[in-house]
Design an enzyme around this catalytic site. Structure first.
Site, PDB file in Angstrom:
ATOM      1  CB  CYS A 169      -0.911  -0.006   1.225  1.00 25.25           C
ATOM      2  SG  CYS A 169      -2.048   1.402   1.309  1.00 25.25           S
ATOM      3  CE1 TYR A 214      -3.106   8.316   1.851  1.00 32.97           C
ATOM      4  CE2 TYR A 214      -3.217   9.056  -0.418  1.00 32.97           C
ATOM      5  CZ  TYR A 214      -3.467   9.257   0.921  1.00 32.97           C
ATOM      6  OH  TYR A 214      -4.096  10.411   1.324  1.00 32.97           O
ATOM      7  CB  CYS A 215      -0.628   3.164   4.108  1.00 33.03           C
ATOM      8  SG  CYS A 215      -2.429   3.271   4.023  1.00 33.03           S
ATOM      9  CB  VAL A 216       4.557   2.784   2.362  1.00 28.70           C
ATOM     10  CG1 VAL A 216       6.077   2.946   2.509  1.00 28.70           C
ATOM     11  CG2 VAL A 216       4.176   1.317   2.525  1.00 28.70           C
ATOM     12  CG  HIS A 224       1.316   5.703   8.439  1.00 28.62           C
ATOM     13  ND1 HIS A 224       0.814   6.259   9.591  1.00 28.62           N
ATOM     14  CD2 HIS A 224       0.260   5.532   7.595  1.00 28.62           C
ATOM     15  CE1 HIS A 224      -0.491   6.406   9.462  1.00 28.62           C
ATOM     16  NE2 HIS A 224      -0.853   5.982   8.271  1.00 28.62           N
TER      17      HIS A 224
END
Length: 355
Positions: free
Chosen positions: A103, A105-107, A110
């Site tokens: 993912c 986007y989340c990597v 975060h």
């Protein structure tokens, strides 16, 4: 002076990203803050105060108010509340789970947040990251957590939350929060500034359990017994699962729900594919009218990387409301995440007993 000049150069782009971020959401029309009412307005207000932004991974749930509340509760009580485990360790787990689920986007989000936090114990965070990357595997999730028993529910809670959110983000958001037109050299400073904006308002304290009033009390699923020693984590998981299940039970046919649960029960954590033959086999025998919902739910739960726009269009031809799409996706994603969490050993004296 160079860091100041760098930040000054990218500040307009950061403002644009934060202001227009909800426009990135695909397939559904998210509720805009100015038009939010009732439970949606309540969640948006809390998110703005305690997270700094109404982030797209949260807002994408807004067509289904109870699901939105469940998603905020999970994110807040596991990631944002600092109890036995600090924010940096939790962000390390969130990043590693997102890497394992591919993912981006989340990597990006975060990892950027992690880079803004003091890393007092890099070796411990690396060990947590190594565990998190294999947490969805049939054997990896059963490994003893490299953290003390008191902090285990928080770490496990973050892992379950991001196994859930990654599936939702892959469906509804692009690969990056930064527009494609942004210069490659400017992406890192942009994300650092976005990450710094993700913080509570001045004077706001993110206290454990303060979000639990959003949804009714519910029993903790037996598979998540490891959360019992942390009331706010257990409360968030119990209420979120109950709310999402209740929404699903209103309209998703029982054969579809039973099929997804049966496939998850025998899933070993290895991604199916590369073809979709497994999907065709799993769907055999279902009535034609139930196929679009079952196909989409199975892909979200087991193989998000195999999702196509055609799968969404087939579903929307039968179920045309944004609420139904969000509720189906949320139920499939959370059912898969809870199944992963069911493999986590209860911390303490029984931690070595794999379940």
């Amino acid at each position: 002076m160079q860091p100041i000049n760098e930040e000054a150069a990218v500040r307009p782009l950061v403002r644009g990203i934060l202001k227009g971020s909800l426009q990135q959401i695909r397939h559904i029309a998210a509720v805009r803050p100015a038009g939010a009412q009732g439970l949606v307005a309540d969640v948006y207000g809390r998110a703005h105060r305690e997270f700094g932004v109404i982030a797209p991974p949260l807002a994408l749930h807004s067509p289904a108010p109870e699901v939105l509340a469940a998603s905020w509760m999970l994110l807040r009580e596991t990631l944002l509340v600092e109890g036995h485990v600090g924010r940096a360790a939790k962000e390390a787990v969130a990043t590693a789970v997102s890497q394992a689920n591919e993912c981006p986007y989340c990597v990006e989000v975060h990892q950027a947040k992690l880079d803004t936090l003091p890393d007092a114990d890099a070796a411990a965070h690396q060990a947590l990251s190594d565990w998190a990357r294999t947490s969805a595997d049939a054997t990896g999730g059963r490994r003893v957590l490299p953290a003390d028993a008191a902090g285990a529910p928080e770490i496990y809670g973050v892992a379950v939350t991001f196994h859930y959110l990654n599936r939702m983000v892959r469906l509804f958001l692009p690969d990056s929060p930064v527009p494609d037109a942004a210069p490659r050299a400017g992406r890192a400073p942009v994300m650092r500034m976005v990450a710094r904006a993700m913080r509570p308002d001045t004077g706001t304290t993110v206290r454990a359990g303060d979000s639990l009033d959003l949804l009714p009390q519910a029993p903790l699923p037996q598979d998540l017994a490891w959360a019992e020693s942390s009331p706010h984590v257990a409360g968030a998981l119990a209420r979120a699962v109950a709310a999402v299940d209740t929404c699903a039970e209103r309209w998703i046919p029982e054969p579809v729900r039973e099929l997804v649960r049966a496939e998850l029960a025998v899933h070993d954590g290895v991604a199916p594919g590369p073809s979709r033959v497994w999907l065709q086999v799993a769907l055999e025998g279902l009535p034609t009218g139930q196929l679009p919902a079952a196909r989409l739910a199975l892909l979200i739960a087991l193989a998000p990387y195999q999702l196509t726009d055609a799968d969404i269009e087939d579903f929307r031809a039968v179920h045309d409301s944004d609420r139904e799409l969000v509720e189906l996706a949320s139920w499939a994603a959370l059912t898969a995440a809870v199944r992963i969490g069911a493999r986590f050993p209860v911390p303490g004296p029984t931690a070595s007993a794999a379940r």
